[in-house]
Design an enzyme around this catalytic site. Structure first.
Site, PDB file in Angstrom:
ATOM      1  N   ARG A  57       0.816  -1.216   0.000  1.00 18.05           N
ATOM      2  CA  ARG A  57       0.000   0.000   0.000  1.00 18.05           C
ATOM      3  C   ARG A  57       0.853   1.271   0.000  1.00 18.05           C
ATOM      4  O   ARG A  57       1.818   1.389   0.771  1.00 18.05           O
ATOM      5  CB  ARG A  57      -0.903  -0.014   1.241  1.00 18.05           C
ATOM      6  CG  ARG A  57      -1.877   1.099   1.364  1.00 18.05           C
ATOM      7  CD  ARG A  57      -3.131   0.947   0.507  1.00 18.05           C
ATOM      8  NE  ARG A  57      -3.962  -0.161   0.911  1.00 18.05           N
ATOM      9  CZ  ARG A  57      -4.357  -1.137   0.074  1.00 18.05           C
ATOM     10  NH1 ARG A  57      -3.976  -1.141  -1.196  1.00 18.05           N
ATOM     11  NH2 ARG A  57      -5.126  -2.109   0.509  1.00 18.05           N
ATOM     12  N   ARG A 173     -18.352  -4.129   9.282  1.00 22.82           N
ATOM     13  CA  ARG A 173     -17.411  -5.260   9.293  1.00 22.82           C
ATOM     14  C   ARG A 173     -18.133  -6.545   9.706  1.00 22.82           C
ATOM     15  O   ARG A 173     -17.933  -7.605   9.127  1.00 22.82           O
ATOM     16  CB  ARG A 173     -16.259  -4.991  10.268  1.00 22.82           C
ATOM     17  CG  ARG A 173     -15.346  -3.870   9.813  1.00 22.82           C
ATOM     18  CD  ARG A 173     -14.166  -3.700  10.757  1.00 22.82           C
ATOM     19  NE  ARG A 173     -13.335  -2.574  10.400  1.00 22.82           N
ATOM     20  CZ  ARG A 173     -12.396  -2.599   9.450  1.00 22.82           C
ATOM     21  NH1 ARG A 173     -12.159  -3.701   8.774  1.00 22.82           N
ATOM     22  NH2 ARG A 173     -11.681  -1.529   9.181  1.00 22.82           N
ATOM     23  N   SER A 230     -19.556  -2.482  26.448  1.00 17.80           N
ATOM     24  CA  SER A 230     -20.897  -3.039  26.660  1.00 17.80           C
ATOM     25  C   SER A 230     -20.866  -4.562  26.732  1.00 17.80           C
ATOM     26  O   SER A 230     -20.206  -5.235  25.937  1.00 17.80           O
ATOM     27  CB  SER A 230     -21.815  -2.609  25.515  1.00 17.80           C
ATOM     28  OG  SER A 230     -23.062  -3.240  25.659  1.00 17.80           O
ATOM     29  N   THR A 275     -29.651   2.379  25.409  1.00 18.05           N
ATOM     30  CA  THR A 275     -29.036   2.730  26.673  1.00 18.05           C
ATOM     31  C   THR A 275     -28.655   4.204  26.682  1.00 18.05           C
ATOM     32  O   THR A 275     -28.978   4.945  25.740  1.00 18.05           O
ATOM     33  CB  THR A 275     -27.862   1.756  26.985  1.00 18.05           C
ATOM     34  OG1 THR A 275     -27.373   2.050  28.275  1.00 18.05           O
ATOM     35  CG2 THR A 275     -26.739   1.848  25.970  1.00 18.05           C
ATOM     36  N   LYS A 279     -32.569   6.784  26.154  1.00 13.86           N
ATOM     37  CA  LYS A 279     -33.797   6.092  26.576  1.00 13.86           C
ATOM     38  C   LYS A 279     -35.045   6.977  26.483  1.00 13.86           C
ATOM     39  O   LYS A 279     -36.124   6.506  26.148  1.00 13.86           O
ATOM     40  CB  LYS A 279     -33.635   5.564  27.999  1.00 13.86           C
ATOM     41  CG  LYS A 279     -32.677   4.383  28.110  1.00 13.86           C
ATOM     42  CD  LYS A 279     -32.643   3.832  29.524  1.00 13.86           C
ATOM     43  CE  LYS A 279     -31.619   2.721  29.642  1.00 13.86           C
ATOM     44  NZ  LYS A 279     -31.564   2.126  30.970  1.00 13.86           N
ATOM     45  N   ASN A 300     -36.027   1.153  27.016  1.00 16.06           N
ATOM     46  CA  ASN A 300     -34.689   0.533  26.863  1.00 16.06           C
ATOM     47  C   ASN A 300     -34.718  -0.599  25.847  1.00 16.06           C
ATOM     48  O   ASN A 300     -33.700  -1.257  25.630  1.00 16.06           O
ATOM     49  CB  ASN A 300     -34.164   0.028  28.220  1.00 16.06           C
ATOM     50  CG  ASN A 300     -34.857  -1.245  28.659  1.00 16.06           C
ATOM     51  OD1 ASN A 300     -36.056  -1.423  28.417  1.00 16.06           O
ATOM     52  ND2 ASN A 300     -34.128  -2.148  29.274  1.00 16.06           N
ATOM     53  N   ASP A 315     -36.368  -2.574  32.196  1.00 11.57           N
ATOM     54  CA  ASP A 315     -35.552  -2.312  33.389  1.00 11.57           C
ATOM     55  C   ASP A 315     -36.339  -2.513  34.687  1.00 11.57           C
ATOM     56  O   ASP A 315     -35.813  -3.023  35.667  1.00 11.57           O
ATOM     57  CB  ASP A 315     -35.023  -0.860  33.363  1.00 11.57           C
ATOM     58  CG  ASP A 315     -33.824  -0.699  32.443  1.00 11.57           C
ATOM     59  OD1 ASP A 315     -33.132  -1.694  32.171  1.00 11.57           O
ATOM     60  OD2 ASP A 315     -33.574   0.440  31.990  1.00 11.57           O
ATOM     61  N   GLY A 345     -32.985   7.849  35.248  1.00 13.14           N
ATOM     62  CA  GLY A 345     -33.706   6.840  34.489  1.00 13.14           C
ATOM     63  C   GLY A 345     -33.870   5.523  35.235  1.00 13.14           C
ATOM     64  O   GLY A 345     -34.981   4.954  35.274  1.00 13.14           O
ATOM     65  N   ALA A 346     -32.800   5.050  35.856  1.00 12.67           N
ATOM     66  CA  ALA A 346     -32.879   3.767  36.569  1.00 12.67           C
ATOM     67  C   ALA A 346     -33.836   3.894  37.746  1.00 12.67           C
ATOM     68  O   ALA A 346     -34.652   2.990  38.015  1.00 12.67           O
ATOM     69  CB  ALA A 346     -31.491   3.343  37.041  1.00 12.67           C
ATOM     70  N   TYR A 429     -23.574  -2.300  38.119  1.00 10.74           N
ATOM     71  CA  TYR A 429     -23.035  -3.654  37.932  1.00 10.74           C
ATOM     72  C   TYR A 429     -21.555  -3.657  37.612  1.00 10.74           C
ATOM     73  O   TYR A 429     -20.959  -4.709  37.394  1.00 10.74           O
ATOM     74  CB  TYR A 429     -23.834  -4.426  36.874  1.00 10.74           C
ATOM     75  CG  TYR A 429     -23.883  -3.759  35.528  1.00 10.74           C
ATOM     76  CD1 TYR A 429     -24.922  -2.892  35.219  1.00 10.74           C
ATOM     77  CD2 TYR A 429     -22.900  -3.999  34.575  1.00 10.74           C
ATOM     78  CE1 TYR A 429     -24.978  -2.268  33.992  1.00 10.74           C
ATOM     79  CE2 TYR A 429     -22.954  -3.379  33.345  1.00 10.74           C
ATOM     80  CZ  TYR A 429     -23.996  -2.517  33.060  1.00 10.74           C
ATOM     81  OH  TYR A 429     -24.037  -1.903  31.840  1.00 10.74           O
TER      82      TYR A 429
HETATM   83  P1  NAP Z   1     -29.021   8.998  35.162  1.00  8.17           P
HETATM   84  O1  NAP Z   1     -30.391   9.090  34.592  1.00  8.17           O
HETATM   85  O2  NAP Z   1     -27.946   9.835  34.607  1.00  8.17           O
HETATM   86  O3  NAP Z   1     -29.145   9.336  36.746  1.00  8.17           O
HETATM   87  C1  NAP Z   1     -27.999   9.422  37.547  1.00  8.17           C
HETATM   88  C2  NAP Z   1     -28.413   9.502  39.015  1.00  8.17           C
HETATM   89  O4  NAP Z   1     -27.215   9.436  39.802  1.00  8.17           O
HETATM   90  C3  NAP Z   1     -29.103  10.824  39.363  1.00  8.17           C
HETATM   91  O5  NAP Z   1     -30.049  10.579  40.368  1.00  8.17           O
HETATM   92  C4  NAP Z   1     -27.938  11.669  39.881  1.00  8.17           C
HETATM   93  O6  NAP Z   1     -28.319  12.666  40.776  1.00  8.17           O
HETATM   94  C5  NAP Z   1     -27.161  10.607  40.638  1.00  8.17           C
HETATM   95  N1  NAP Z   1     -25.771  10.974  40.814  1.00  8.17           N
HETATM   96  C6  NAP Z   1     -24.805  11.048  39.873  1.00  8.17           C
HETATM   97  N2  NAP Z   1     -23.644  11.437  40.440  1.00  8.17           N
HETATM   98  C7  NAP Z   1     -23.888  11.626  41.752  1.00  8.17           C
HETATM   99  C8  NAP Z   1     -23.088  12.050  42.855  1.00  8.17           C
HETATM  100  N3  NAP Z   1     -21.796  12.343  42.699  1.00  8.17           N
HETATM  101  N4  NAP Z   1     -23.671  12.145  44.066  1.00  8.17           N
HETATM  102  C9  NAP Z   1     -24.970  11.843  44.236  1.00  8.17           C
HETATM  103  N5  NAP Z   1     -25.786  11.435  43.236  1.00  8.17           N
HETATM  104  C10 NAP Z   1     -25.240  11.350  42.002  1.00  8.17           C
HETATM  105  O7  NAP Z   1     -28.473   7.508  35.118  1.00  8.17           O
HETATM  106  P2  NAP Z   1     -29.331   6.165  35.246  1.00  8.17           P
HETATM  107  O8  NAP Z   1     -29.630   5.640  33.899  1.00  8.17           O
HETATM  108  O9  NAP Z   1     -30.456   6.377  36.178  1.00  8.17           O
HETATM  109  O10 NAP Z   1     -28.230   5.174  35.881  1.00  8.17           O
HETATM  110  C11 NAP Z   1     -27.901   5.250  37.256  1.00  8.17           C
HETATM  111  C12 NAP Z   1     -27.064   4.026  37.628  1.00  8.17           C
HETATM  112  O11 NAP Z   1     -27.832   2.833  37.458  1.00  8.17           O
HETATM  113  C13 NAP Z   1     -25.824   3.868  36.757  1.00  8.17           C
HETATM  114  O12 NAP Z   1     -24.755   3.455  37.559  1.00  8.17           O
HETATM  115  C14 NAP Z   1     -26.193   2.751  35.795  1.00  8.17           C
HETATM  116  O13 NAP Z   1     -25.070   1.990  35.392  1.00  8.17           O
HETATM  117  C15 NAP Z   1     -27.111   1.911  36.657  1.00  8.17           C
HETATM  118  N6  NAP Z   1     -28.045   1.130  35.823  1.00  8.17           N
HETATM  119  C16 NAP Z   1     -27.993  -0.210  35.918  1.00  8.17           C
HETATM  120  C17 NAP Z   1     -28.841  -0.992  35.170  1.00  8.17           C
HETATM  121  C18 NAP Z   1     -28.775  -2.488  35.292  1.00  8.17           C
HETATM  122  O14 NAP Z   1     -29.305  -3.175  34.413  1.00  8.17           O
HETATM  123  N7  NAP Z   1     -28.171  -3.013  36.332  1.00  8.17           N
HETATM  124  C19 NAP Z   1     -29.778  -0.394  34.301  1.00  8.17           C
HETATM  125  C20 NAP Z   1     -29.825   0.992  34.226  1.00  8.17           C
HETATM  126  C21 NAP Z   1     -28.939   1.750  34.992  1.00  8.17           C
HETATM  127  P3  NAP Z   1     -28.658  14.157  40.233  1.00  8.17           P
HETATM  128  O15 NAP Z   1     -30.076  14.115  39.781  1.00  8.17           O
HETATM  129  O16 NAP Z   1     -28.431  15.016  41.415  1.00  8.17           O
HETATM  130  O17 NAP Z   1     -27.707  14.437  39.117  1.00  8.17           O
END
Ligand code: NAP
Length: 490
Positions: A57, A173, A230, A275, A279, A300, A315, A345-346, A429
């Site tokens: 190349r 790919r 992921s 994700t 969402k 989701n 969820d 969201g969670a 997780y």
């Molecule tokens: P999100 O919508 O961005 O919400 C984030 C949340 O965390 C809000 O309540 C936020 O508070 C809070 N937060 C972030 N930083 C912080 C800090 N330093 N101190 C205090 N609170 C804080 O996210 P999400 O989708 O809900 O996800 C939240 C968690 O759940 C993530 O860790 C994600 O990986 C997990 N999750 C797991 C699954 C599963 O299948 N196991 C599915 C979905 C999500 P504020 O409103 O004050 O910003």
């Protein structure tokens, strides 16, 4: 076919890698421009155990050879005389190749900056050069460009190799065979890649089941950003493979959801996991949702059926499933006092799930206004974030991001507040055992892991898309294996 690119700097090393490539894949590409010594083609080609593409190349097309075209292509001419099965010549230097004998000529075009709008014109120009196989490799800046690449591959009525480069080109790919590309390039190891975004042979074969893909393979995927780590492709592809389904699940790194959804329908995907951060947008763009999903306001999971976007939230059910793994047999959530940390969201999914089961929910969040809004909307109580350790609770759920990798030393709840017997569920997780769960277990609480929720939401997605019972154990095993591998690489 899978073709292993060989980018060795010495003839001896290239020969060694050629032997390994023959074990692992269908053919190999000898990238002579990577050699830091004159190519010894007689030595390299003698006794080979798989067909080879010989490539030298030029710098203009992303290679390393600074030789004048006449000399550079002259080396390929020698490969033809020595019986190489294929030579790859850039479209603008094909004139220097005088004789083809039995070799097939791949006439190639590379663009390491973009996927140009005029792909079809480029393809026709390549066809006009008289090569046996047309190759177009362009850099994918936006995920929707994969659609144009796949459409071009399906449309071109000549033997072709059409691929998108870069992390966002992964889709093209993996789907190369489905859309009629003769081959996809995959190095033996990640650090041997010759173009950005190449997956390894092992990933192509074991994760994406590439060899089994064909024109009828059904396409599913995960839409989000970022997606580099992921677990979803591991879980879903394992499930498809185990169930004997002709389907593949690929990551779509999407910046803007709406244009993606509009363009991707051209390649007939059947379903997506959705994700962060899409969402809510997925909810907005759904033509149909069920009642709980409507209340949660986030989707989701998407199924694309008859031109309609069917949105679903798995969820909430998955969170409930995970929480229940920590309950005693026959113990119900009805009437339980639940403290939900977070209002994102969670949290929304968890709150609606708990309410469906008749639990009494209190929401607390760093940003009080979000906790108050969710509490008002769902008919729950809200508590100030500073008071979270003083709220009486049978169940504590973390749905904040506090404690997630890499900030694994953070925790959303004071350990002094744990009471023995309390059920503590962490939606996080990564890591599997968060500091919250470790401290809860030390205090005699019953704990449930976020990985259970993650696996369950995938199980429910699989069943929603396919109508077939999901192989749960296979999916759990794939998730844990992928997770452990990921943890090792950190
Ligand atoms: P999100 O919508 O961005 O919400 C984030 C949340 O965390 C809000 O309540 C936020 O508070 C809070 N937060 C972030 N930083 C912080 C800090 N330093 N101190 C205090 N609170 C804080 O996210 P999400 O989708 O809900 O996800 C939240 C968690 O759940 C993530 O860790 C994600 O990986 C997990 N999750 C797991 C699954 C599963 O299948 N196991 C599915 C979905 C999500 P504020 O409103 O004050 O910003």
């Amino acid at each position: 076919m899978i073709c292993v690119p060989i980018a060795a700097t010495t003839n001896a090393r290239a020969k060694e890698e050629l032997a390994r490539a023959a074990e692992a894949a269908d053919l190999a590409e000898l990238r002579l421009d990577y050699l830091q010594e004159p190519a010894d083609l007689g030595f390299l080609l003698e006794g080979r155990r798989c067909p080879v593409i010989v490539t030298n190349r030029c710098v203009r097309q992303g290679g390393l050879s600074a030789l004048p075209d006449v000399l550079r292509v002259g080396v390929l001419q020698e490969a033809v005389y020595l019986g190489a099965e294929y030579v790859d010549v850039e479209y603008n230097s094909i004139g220097h190749l005088r004789e083809r004998l039995g070799a097939k000529v791949i006439v190639s075009y590379h663009n390491f900056e973009e996927t140009p709008q005029d792909l079809y014109a480029i393809a026709q120009m390549l066809v006009g050069t008289g090569g046996d196989i047309v190759k177009i490799a362009t850099y994918v800046n936006d995920i929707t460009e994969n659609v144009r690449i796949c459409q071009l591959a399906a449309w071109l009525g000549v033997p072709k190799i059409v691929l998108g480069m870069g992390p966002k080109g992964l889709v093209s790919r993996v789907l190369a065979k489905k859309y009629g590309s003769l081959l996809t390039y995959a190095p033996l190891e990640k650090d041997c890649a010759t173009a950005p975004g190449q997956l390894t042979v092992a990933e192509m074969k074991n994760l994406y089941n590439f060899e089994a893909t064909n024109a009828k393979t059904r396409v599913f995927g995960v839409v989000g950003k970022p997606l580099a780590h992921s677990l979803s492709p591991h879980i879903h592809n394992a499930a498809f493979r185990h169930s004997g389904m002709d389907a593949v699940y690929v990551p779509f790194v999407v910046d803007e959801f709406e244009p993606f959804l509009k363009s991707v329908t051209c390649i007939d995907p059947e379903g997506f996991s959705v994700t962060i951060p899409h969402k809510e947008e997925a909810f907005r763009l759904s033509d149909e949702v069920d009642e709980v999903t409507r209340k949660i306001g986030a989707v989701n999971t998407i199924a694309l059926r008859g031109g309609r976007v069917i949105g679903k939230n798995t969820d909430w059910e998955a969170a409930l499933f995970a929480i229940k793994t920590a309950l005693a047999e026959g113990e119900s959530l009805s009437g339980k006092r639940c403290l939900v940390l977070g209002a994102g969201g969670a949290a929304r999914a968890v709150v609606y799930g708990l309410l469906e089961e008749g639990a009494k929910v209190t929401i607390t969040n760093r940003t009080a206004s979000r906790a108050n809004a969710l509490a008002k909307e769902s008919g729950c109580a809200a508590a100030p974030w500073e008071d979270r350790g003083r709220v009486a609770a049978d169940i504590v759920v973390n749905s904040t991001a506090l404690g997630m990798y890499p900030a694994v030393e953070s925790t959303p709840y004071p350990k002094e507040a744990f009471r023995p017997g309390t059920v503590v569920f962490d939606a996080i997780y990564n890591p599997r055992r968060t500091r919250l769960l470790e401290e809860a277990a030390e205090a005699g609480c019953r704990t449930a892991e976020g990985l259970e929720m993650f696996i369950r939401q995938a199980v429910l997605q699989f069943e929603f898309w396919t109508g077939v019972r999901a192989p749960i154990d296979v999916m759990r095993e794939a998730a844990i294996m992928a997770f452990d591998t990921l943890a090792e690489t950190r």
